[in-house]
Scaffold this motif. Sequence first.
Motif, PDB file in Angstrom:
ATOM      1  N   GLY A  55       0.784  -1.232   0.000  1.00 43.63           N
ATOM      2  CA  GLY A  55       0.000   0.000   0.000  1.00 43.63           C
ATOM      3  C   GLY A  55       0.810   1.271   0.000  1.00 43.63           C
ATOM      4  O   GLY A  55       0.243   2.368  -0.054  1.00 43.63           O
ATOM      5  N   TRP A  57       2.610   2.538  -2.283  1.00 47.15           N
ATOM      6  CA  TRP A  57       2.601   3.247  -3.562  1.00 47.15           C
ATOM      7  C   TRP A  57       1.364   4.121  -3.719  1.00 47.15           C
ATOM      8  O   TRP A  57       1.351   5.068  -4.518  1.00 47.15           O
ATOM      9  CB  TRP A  57       2.660   2.226  -4.697  1.00 47.15           C
ATOM     10  N   ASP A  58       0.330   3.866  -2.942  1.00 45.35           N
ATOM     11  CA  ASP A  58      -0.934   4.579  -3.080  1.00 45.35           C
ATOM     12  C   ASP A  58      -0.823   6.015  -2.557  1.00 45.35           C
ATOM     13  O   ASP A  58       0.068   6.346  -1.765  1.00 45.35           O
ATOM     14  CB  ASP A  58      -2.037   3.839  -2.320  1.00 45.35           C
ATOM     15  N   ARG A  59      -1.746   6.844  -3.009  1.00 44.30           N
ATOM     16  CA  ARG A  59      -1.859   8.236  -2.544  1.00 44.30           C
ATOM     17  C   ARG A  59      -0.521   8.970  -2.654  1.00 44.30           C
ATOM     18  O   ARG A  59      -0.073   9.628  -1.723  1.00 44.30           O
ATOM     19  CB  ARG A  59      -2.361   8.284  -1.103  1.00 44.30           C
ATOM     20  N   LYS A  61       2.463   7.729  -2.886  1.00 39.95           N
ATOM     21  CA  LYS A  61       3.488   7.085  -2.043  1.00 39.95           C
ATOM     22  C   LYS A  61       3.538   7.704  -0.651  1.00 39.95           C
ATOM     23  O   LYS A  61       4.601   7.857  -0.035  1.00 39.95           O
ATOM     24  CB  LYS A  61       4.853   7.125  -2.722  1.00 39.95           C
ATOM     25  N   ARG A  87       1.514  -7.385  -4.719  1.00 36.39           N
ATOM     26  CA  ARG A  87       1.196  -6.029  -4.264  1.00 36.39           C
ATOM     27  C   ARG A  87       2.021  -5.653  -3.038  1.00 36.39           C
ATOM     28  O   ARG A  87       1.686  -4.709  -2.314  1.00 36.39           O
ATOM     29  CB  ARG A  87      -0.296  -5.920  -3.932  1.00 36.39           C
TER      30      ARG A  87
END
Length: 376
Positions: A55, A57-59, A61, A87
Amino acid sequence: MSPAETTFDNEIRIVCWNVEHNGRGRHGGEDHRDLARDILASLKPHVVLRQELTGAWDRGKADLYAEANRLGGLTPFMAAPREGRSRNPVGVMIDPNLFFVDGEFEHDMPWKPICNPRVRLKGCAKPIDLASAHLCHCDPDLRATEARRLTTLADNSRSALVGMDANSYPHQAELESVTLPDWDTVEDRVHYQHRTIERAGRRVSDTRPDEILSGGDPVFTDLGLHAATVLGQPGALAATASLKRTDQGPAQRIDRMYCTPTSRRPCSASRSWQPTTCERSPTTPYSSRDSASTSFADPSPPPAGTSASGENPCSSTRRSATSRTTAAATAHCGSGRTTGSRRSACICSFGRRCGTPRTTATSSRTRPKPCSAWPD
């Protein structure tokens, strides 16, 4: 505390850090990210070789930068997760006060990319390739391919330091403190398929990645094994995972660090070094994973005429219930000059030492100075 304010001015601390699903819990039901960051920050690392950045990488990084900022402003690198693949990517973080960045590479493997920044210790001419890897959990053949890819980091006499979750076993079983699984008694038969290979008509523990990296005439040195067998730190061979599952056999040392030996191109006036003793950390419940930490420190010089040891600074994978470990390794050439209460030493390429005399001004952080014996 920022990296520049650390009180251990003569150490470089390198931590291999694997937090299961980035502290989010396997199904997102628990969030231990802040606790994990606090524990990691207490080690004051200069380099973090990171696995399972789930997670992050989301928003934009955001999680990656939150962790780097919590560690005092480290510069983070992260391999991008690929659609349809794992993931749980890997990453590397470095202290910009100590290192220049010469390049950033991704090795696009079929399951997880390898994150590989190339850095130089300030004042040193030769770069070192840092790599964080997480070998495939389900395919022994792919793990062998990933291990062979890691050997390319050492091609053409390059220096490299690798931290990984190998999802496989050390090959020198007779030297290990933990017995390899008895696969006839392992209840999880999927795990059996994932972690065994066929040899001489029978299924045995998969040790091929370790054989490729550190077997025979080795490309790399297994730092935990070196710490235990050469430096007298048997805790370096403690198990790292799984610390919770009981249906997969006993916990094993699957998380390891490797580095290129320095014996290939030693400085003409090099001296030996030894790691300091590692210490256990207090118990915390946040994860079933482990880390390994390597610290480079400048001790008192050895007797005159001591020859190079032929090994790079080592990690000690000493397990505690926090699933993290620390060790301190020393690196020096005996050419240091006392500056107040600190000693300055010439450290070439993480372990290549020379006898070049030089002086340095007293400061809050003693830094290595360039020398005249760099490899070509």
